[in-house]
Motif scaffolding. Sequence first.
Motif, short mmCIF file in Angstrom:
data_model
loop_
_atom_site.label_atom_id
_atom_site.label_comp_id
_atom_site.label_asym_id
_atom_site.label_seq_id
_atom_site.Cartn_x
_atom_site.Cartn_y
_atom_site.Cartn_z
N PRO A 93 1.90 -40.85 56.98
CA PRO A 93 1.82 -42.24 56.50
C PRO A 93 1.32 -43.17 57.60
O PRO A 93 1.64 -43.00 58.77
N THR A 94 0.54 -44.15 57.21
CA THR A 94 -0.01 -45.10 58.18
C THR A 94 0.83 -46.35 58.31
O THR A 94 0.69 -47.09 59.26
N THR A 95 1.71 -46.64 57.34
CA THR A 95 2.57 -47.83 57.40
C THR A 95 3.94 -47.43 57.92
O THR A 95 4.38 -46.30 57.72
N PRO A 96 4.62 -48.34 58.58
CA PRO A 96 5.97 -48.00 59.07
C PRO A 96 6.93 -47.77 57.91
O PRO A 96 6.74 -48.30 56.81
N SER A 97 7.93 -47.02 58.16
CA SER A 97 8.90 -46.66 57.12
C SER A 97 9.75 -47.88 56.74
O SER A 97 10.05 -48.73 57.57
N THR A 98 10.14 -47.95 55.50
CA THR A 98 10.96 -49.07 55.01
C THR A 98 12.44 -48.74 55.07
O THR A 98 13.27 -49.55 54.68
N HIS A 99 12.81 -47.57 55.52
CA HIS A 99 14.22 -47.19 55.60
C HIS A 99 14.87 -47.94 56.72
O HIS A 99 14.30 -48.13 57.80
N THR A 100 16.11 -48.38 56.50
CA THR A 100 16.86 -49.07 57.55
C THR A 100 17.97 -48.17 58.02
O THR A 100 18.45 -47.30 57.30
N ALA A 101 18.38 -48.39 59.22
CA ALA A 101 19.46 -47.59 59.78
C ALA A 101 20.78 -48.05 59.15
O ALA A 101 20.98 -49.20 58.83
N LEU A 102 21.67 -47.10 58.99
CA LEU A 102 22.99 -47.44 58.43
C LEU A 102 23.82 -48.16 59.48
O LEU A 102 23.86 -47.78 60.64
N ARG A 103 24.47 -49.24 59.02
CA ARG A 103 25.32 -49.98 59.90
C ARG A 103 26.77 -49.61 59.65
O ARG A 103 27.17 -49.46 58.49
N PRO A 104 27.54 -49.47 60.69
CA PRO A 104 28.96 -49.14 60.47
C PRO A 104 29.70 -50.33 59.85
O PRO A 104 29.43 -51.47 60.17
N THR A 105 30.58 -50.03 58.93
CA THR A 105 31.34 -51.10 58.29
C THR A 105 32.67 -51.28 59.02
O THR A 105 33.25 -50.34 59.52
N ALA A 106 33.10 -52.53 59.07
CA ALA A 106 34.33 -52.83 59.79
C ALA A 106 35.54 -52.80 58.93
O ALA A 106 35.63 -52.93 57.80
#
Length: 71
Positions: free
Chosen positions: A58-71
């Motif tokens: 793929p030539t475009t950056p990925s749209t996936h975001t990293a998971l954030r820990p929940t408090a």
Amino acid sequence: MAVIGVLTEPTPPSWWQANRHKVYLVTGLICGYLIGSHTQPVPDPQQHPHPGHTTPAPTTPSTHTALRPTA
């Protein structure tokens, strides 16, 4: 004078004994021809290189975001 033995001519060789070397020669030539004419040449691996993968990167950056820990 005593007769010790009677000398006779040995029996002539049979057809197989006289011609077996010719039979083996012809059989070997036929087998060699069949083996030599029915083998396929080994393809050269450098002749047609294959790509490592078939889908382009793929030539475009990925749209996936990293998971954030929940408090």
